[in-house]
Design a protein around this motif. Structure first.
Motif, short mmCIF file in Angstrom:
data_model
loop_
_atom_site.label_atom_id
_atom_site.label_comp_id
_atom_site.label_asym_id
_atom_site.label_seq_id
_atom_site.Cartn_x
_atom_site.Cartn_y
_atom_site.Cartn_z
N THR A 35 -33.04 66.07 -8.47
CA THR A 35 -32.61 66.23 -7.09
C THR A 35 -31.99 64.94 -6.58
O THR A 35 -32.18 63.86 -7.16
N ARG A 36 -31.26 65.04 -5.50
CA ARG A 36 -30.65 63.84 -4.90
C ARG A 36 -31.72 62.88 -4.40
O ARG A 36 -31.55 61.67 -4.45
N LEU A 37 -32.83 63.43 -3.90
CA LEU A 37 -33.92 62.58 -3.44
C LEU A 37 -34.54 61.81 -4.60
O LEU A 37 -34.90 60.63 -4.46
N GLU A 82 -34.53 57.65 -4.97
CA GLU A 82 -35.71 56.84 -5.29
C GLU A 82 -35.46 55.94 -6.49
O GLU A 82 -35.80 54.76 -6.48
N LYS A 83 -34.85 56.51 -7.53
CA LYS A 83 -34.56 55.74 -8.73
C LYS A 83 -33.59 54.60 -8.42
O LYS A 83 -33.79 53.46 -8.84
N ASN A 84 -32.53 54.92 -7.68
CA ASN A 84 -31.53 53.90 -7.36
C ASN A 84 -32.06 52.85 -6.40
O ASN A 84 -31.68 51.68 -6.47
N ALA A 85 -32.95 53.23 -5.49
CA ALA A 85 -33.56 52.25 -4.59
C ALA A 85 -34.39 51.24 -5.38
O ALA A 85 -34.36 50.04 -5.09
N ALA A 86 -35.09 51.71 -6.39
CA ALA A 86 -35.89 50.81 -7.24
C ALA A 86 -34.97 49.87 -8.02
O ALA A 86 -35.27 48.67 -8.15
N ILE A 87 -33.87 50.39 -8.53
CA ILE A 87 -32.90 49.55 -9.25
C ILE A 87 -32.33 48.49 -8.32
O ILE A 87 -32.27 47.30 -8.65
#
Length: 93
Positions: free
Chosen positions: A66-68, A72-77
């Protein structure tokens, strides 16, 4: 490179071989640039003296993700990258 926007350009990537290859490719274009530049692959430590840092990182969306989940994954990166840049002493834009 084409616009002579900067005098130095450092490419940083988790895939260091990719960053090195891209830096080599860009260096081949320097003779055709309006003004000389220094381009190399580096580390986050190189950000300490930088005036500007541009972050173009992020994971690609996987099938069924999902986009959510992707946010989350990209925010951590992004958080990891920003922490390393700031640890270098970066005080620019």
């Amino acid at each position: 490179l084409n616009q002579s926007f900067v005098e130095e350009l450092v490419l940083i990537d988790v895939n260091t071989s990719k960053a090195e290859g891209e830096a080599m490719d860009l260096n081949h274009g320097i003779p055709f640039a309006p003004s000389p530049m220094k381009i190399w692959s580096g580390t986050y430590a190189d950000c300490g003296d930088a005036d500007i840092v541009v972050i173009t990182a992020g994971a690609a969306q996987k099938p069924g993700e999902t986009r959510l989940d992707l946010v989350e994954k990209n925010a951590a990166i992004f958080k990891n990258i920003v922490e390393q840049i700031m640890a270098s002493g970066f005080n620019g834009i």
